[in-house]
Scaffold this motif. Structure first.
Motif, PDB file in Angstrom:
ATOM      1  N   GLY A 153     100.106  34.979  54.123  1.00 13.00           N
ATOM      2  CA  GLY A 153      99.229  33.851  53.831  1.00 13.00           C
ATOM      3  C   GLY A 153      97.817  34.314  53.588  1.00 13.00           C
ATOM      4  N   PRO A 154      96.886  33.401  53.359  1.00 13.66           N
ATOM      5  CA  PRO A 154      95.475  33.772  53.234  1.00 13.66           C
ATOM      6  C   PRO A 154      94.971  34.397  54.528  1.00 13.66           C
ATOM      7  CG  PRO A 154      95.860  31.521  52.484  1.00 13.66           C
ATOM      8  CD  PRO A 154      97.096  31.962  53.182  1.00 13.66           C
ATOM      9  N   ARG A 155      93.915  35.165  54.438  1.00 12.35           N
ATOM     10  CA  ARG A 155      93.364  35.786  55.633  1.00 12.35           C
ATOM     11  C   ARG A 155      92.817  34.704  56.565  1.00 12.35           C
ATOM     12  NH1 ARG A 155      92.170  40.481  57.702  1.00 12.35           N
ATOM     13  NH2 ARG A 155      90.281  40.825  58.927  1.00 12.35           N
ATOM     14  N   PRO A 156      93.094  34.792  57.883  1.00 17.91           N
ATOM     15  CA  PRO A 156      92.540  33.801  58.818  1.00 17.91           C
ATOM     16  C   PRO A 156      91.022  33.885  58.860  1.00 17.91           C
ATOM     17  CG  PRO A 156      93.620  35.596  60.016  1.00 17.91           C
ATOM     18  CD  PRO A 156      93.960  35.769  58.570  1.00 17.91           C
ATOM     19  N   ASN A 157      90.366  32.781  58.607  1.00 14.16           N
ATOM     20  CA  ASN A 157      88.912  32.777  58.456  1.00 14.16           C
ATOM     21  C   ASN A 157      88.183  32.499  59.761  1.00 14.16           C
ATOM     22  OD1 ASN A 157      88.328  33.050  55.471  1.00 14.16           O
ATOM     23  ND2 ASN A 157      89.787  31.363  55.429  1.00 14.16           N
ATOM     24  N   LEU A 158      87.066  33.190  59.925  1.00 15.69           N
ATOM     25  CA  LEU A 158      86.142  32.887  61.001  1.00 15.69           C
ATOM     26  C   LEU A 158      85.437  31.573  60.698  1.00 15.69           C
ATOM     27  CD1 LEU A 158      84.564  36.433  61.286  1.00 15.69           C
ATOM     28  CD2 LEU A 158      85.937  35.349  63.075  1.00 15.69           C
ATOM     29  N   LYS A 207      99.331  28.045  56.126  1.00 15.77           N
ATOM     30  CA  LYS A 207      98.900  28.768  57.319  1.00 15.77           C
ATOM     31  C   LYS A 207      98.308  30.118  56.926  1.00 15.77           C
ATOM     32  CE  LYS A 207     102.482  26.869  60.376  1.00 15.77           C
ATOM     33  NZ  LYS A 207     103.660  27.187  61.213  1.00 15.77           N
ATOM     34  N   PRO A 208      97.320  30.592  57.662  1.00 15.57           N
ATOM     35  CA  PRO A 208      96.821  31.948  57.421  1.00 15.57           C
ATOM     36  C   PRO A 208      97.906  32.958  57.752  1.00 15.57           C
ATOM     37  CG  PRO A 208      95.892  31.053  59.443  1.00 15.57           C
ATOM     38  CD  PRO A 208      96.639  29.928  58.782  1.00 15.57           C
ATOM     39  N   GLY A 209      97.803  34.148  57.157  1.00 14.70           N
ATOM     40  CA  GLY A 209      98.876  35.114  57.305  1.00 14.70           C
ATOM     41  C   GLY A 209      98.476  36.406  57.995  1.00 14.70           C
ATOM     42  N   THR A 231      99.544  39.162  56.861  1.00 16.51           N
ATOM     43  CA  THR A 231      99.187  39.915  55.668  1.00 16.51           C
ATOM     44  C   THR A 231      99.129  38.939  54.503  1.00 16.51           C
ATOM     45  OG1 THR A 231      99.733  41.831  54.282  1.00 16.51           O
ATOM     46  CG2 THR A 231     101.576  40.479  55.044  1.00 16.51           C
ATOM     47  N   GLY A 232      98.710  39.412  53.340  1.00 18.34           N
ATOM     48  CA  GLY A 232      98.579  38.510  52.198  1.00 18.34           C
ATOM     49  C   GLY A 232      98.115  39.230  50.947  1.00 18.34           C
ATOM     50  N   LEU A 233      97.817  38.449  49.913  1.00 21.56           N
ATOM     51  CA  LEU A 233      97.384  39.029  48.643  1.00 21.56           C
ATOM     52  C   LEU A 233      96.136  39.887  48.800  1.00 21.56           C
ATOM     53  CD1 LEU A 233      97.789  36.317  45.845  1.00 21.56           C
ATOM     54  CD2 LEU A 233      98.892  38.555  45.983  1.00 21.56           C
ATOM     55  N   TRP A 234      95.189  39.416  49.613  1.00 24.82           N
ATOM     56  CA  TRP A 234      93.948  40.163  49.806  1.00 24.82           C
ATOM     57  C   TRP A 234      94.226  41.539  50.400  1.00 24.82           C
ATOM     58  CZ3 TRP A 234      91.436  41.688  54.461  1.00 24.82           C
ATOM     59  CH2 TRP A 234      90.122  42.150  54.289  1.00 24.82           C
ATOM     60  N   GLN A 235      95.119  41.594  51.397  1.00 23.41           N
ATOM     61  CA  GLN A 235      95.411  42.847  52.079  1.00 23.41           C
ATOM     62  C   GLN A 235      96.071  43.878  51.163  1.00 23.41           C
ATOM     63  OE1 GLN A 235      95.698  39.864  53.355  1.00 23.41           O
ATOM     64  NE2 GLN A 235      95.514  39.823  55.583  1.00 23.41           N
ATOM     65  N   VAL A 236      96.854  43.432  50.182  1.00 29.37           N
ATOM     66  CA  VAL A 236      97.554  44.387  49.309  1.00 29.37           C
ATOM     67  C   VAL A 236      96.849  44.557  47.963  1.00 29.37           C
ATOM     68  CG1 VAL A 236      99.766  43.892  50.398  1.00 29.37           C
ATOM     69  CG2 VAL A 236      99.107  42.619  48.341  1.00 29.37           C
ATOM     70  N   SER A 237      95.663  43.960  47.838  1.00 32.35           N
ATOM     71  CA  SER A 237      94.932  44.031  46.561  1.00 32.35           C
ATOM     72  C   SER A 237      93.600  44.758  46.665  1.00 32.35           C
ATOM     73  CB  SER A 237      94.691  42.615  46.024  1.00 32.35           C
ATOM     74  OG  SER A 237      95.896  41.912  45.844  1.00 32.35           O
ATOM     75  N   LEU A 259      91.776  35.139  45.437  1.00 31.83           N
ATOM     76  CA  LEU A 259      93.118  35.551  45.823  1.00 31.83           C
ATOM     77  C   LEU A 259      93.743  34.550  46.789  1.00 31.83           C
ATOM     78  CD1 LEU A 259      92.549  39.388  46.293  1.00 31.83           C
ATOM     79  CD2 LEU A 259      93.970  38.302  44.541  1.00 31.83           C
ATOM     80  N   ASP A 260      92.946  34.044  47.720  1.00 34.63           N
ATOM     81  CA  ASP A 260      93.455  33.056  48.678  1.00 34.63           C
ATOM     82  C   ASP A 260      93.856  31.765  47.976  1.00 34.63           C
ATOM     83  OD1 ASP A 260      93.158  34.781  50.773  1.00 34.63           O
ATOM     84  OD2 ASP A 260      91.352  33.837  51.594  1.00 34.63           O
ATOM     85  N   ILE A 261      93.054  31.327  47.011  1.00 33.53           N
ATOM     86  CA  ILE A 261      93.388  30.114  46.254  1.00 33.53           C
ATOM     87  C   ILE A 261      94.664  30.333  45.455  1.00 33.53           C
ATOM     88  CG2 ILE A 261      92.655  28.582  44.395  1.00 33.53           C
ATOM     89  CD1 ILE A 261      89.763  29.118  45.230  1.00 33.53           C
ATOM     90  N   ASP A 262      94.741  31.490  44.791  1.00 27.71           N
ATOM     91  CA  ASP A 262      95.913  31.806  43.985  1.00 27.71           C
ATOM     92  C   ASP A 262      97.177  31.775  44.831  1.00 27.71           C
ATOM     93  OD1 ASP A 262      97.472  32.544  41.870  1.00 27.71           O
ATOM     94  OD2 ASP A 262      96.809  34.629  41.800  1.00 27.71           O
TER      95      ASP A 262
END
Length: 256
Positions: free
Chosen positions: A177-182, A200-202, A204-210, A223-226
């Motif tokens: 999922g998207p990165r859990p945000n502060l 739900k936040p993940g 891991t996710g697109l941000w982590q592998v990009s 990336l989170d929106i996508d």
């Protein structure tokens, strides 16, 4: 928000409006529809997640988190012990994050920073203009004075996030999922945050592998929106495989 066409029907249009956010432009004249946010465009599936799809994702999360904790239990023990012996403080700490639907939860992580982390950060940002600029752009520092020697290793290998398997099992997070945000990061998303918080936040996710921290914050938002708009189980499986590969790789994957 501007809706350019209403040809897909009233109920679908209302669903798409909620997905797009208040200030997005939603173009329904093409198939599949496209959301325009600033200069970016995202293809959007007309259908919101069905109950059956959510059940499959939740089942995937439960099975995956249990298997992960069983298989990685030696790493849990060794990492926790290394953190405890290397610096003062508890091995695991709780960080308040924003979850699906703006709910708040305590994300679990192995501690990678010193006990006086915030004081060290304030000192560095007040004395180093380049570090302050980097922190404002990425909300992280490549040479962070708060991070311990063990902390640098577990961050680079993503071992610091292993305790979040418990968050996944409890339902606070998903495996992907998207990165859990502060709380301090939410405002930077603007109206896009409503779209991101549809899922739900993940762990891991697109941000982590990009590229992770090699990317700017605006790239992370896109990336989170996508991901939130185009999530599929097959896509989640691909991200999980890429995540394992990056954890085992000796190359710089943007984690620090």
């Amino acid at each position: 928000m501007i809706v350019l066409d209403h040809s897909v029907g009233q109920r679908d249009t209302e669903d798409l409006r909620r997905q797009a956010g208040e200030e997005a432009i939603l173009d329904l004249t093409v198939d599949p529809p496209v959301i325009l946010l600033g200069s970016q465009g995202f293809l959007l599936d007309k259908s919101l997640p069905r109950r059956g799809q959510l059940f499959v994702v939740r089942l995937f999360d439960i099975v995956g988190s249990i298997l992960g904790m069983m298989l990685l239990s030696p790493l849990f023990l060794l990492t926790g012990l290394a953190v405890a012996l290397s610096s003062k403080g508890k091995s695991v700490y709780r960080s308040e994050r924003i979850g699906r639907g703006s709910s708040r939860f305590a994300a679990l992580k192995f501690r990678s920073m010193s006990h006086d982390a915030e004081a060290r950060l304030e000192t560095m940002l007040s004395e180093n203009a380049e570090a302050r600029k980097e922190y404002e752009q990425y909300h992280k520092l490549r040479r962070d004075p708060r991070v311990t020697r063990v902390g640098r290793f577990i961050r680079r290998t993503s071992l610091d996030e292993l305790p979040q398997l418990l968050n996944v099992l409890r339902g606070d997070m998903s495996l992907v999922g998207p990165r859990p945000n502060l709380l301090t990061e939410v405002e930077r998303f603007g109206p896009a945050i409503d779209t991101v918080l549809r899922v739900k936040p993940g762990l891991t996710g697109l941000w982590q592998v990009s590229g992770r921290s090699n990317l700017g914050f605006d790239d992370r938002i896109m990336l989170d929106i996508d991901y939130a708009l185009n999530r599929t189980l097959v896509g989640d499986l691909k991200i999980c495989v890429k995540t394992v590969g990056q954890m085992l790789s000796t190359h710089n994957n943007g984690a620090y």
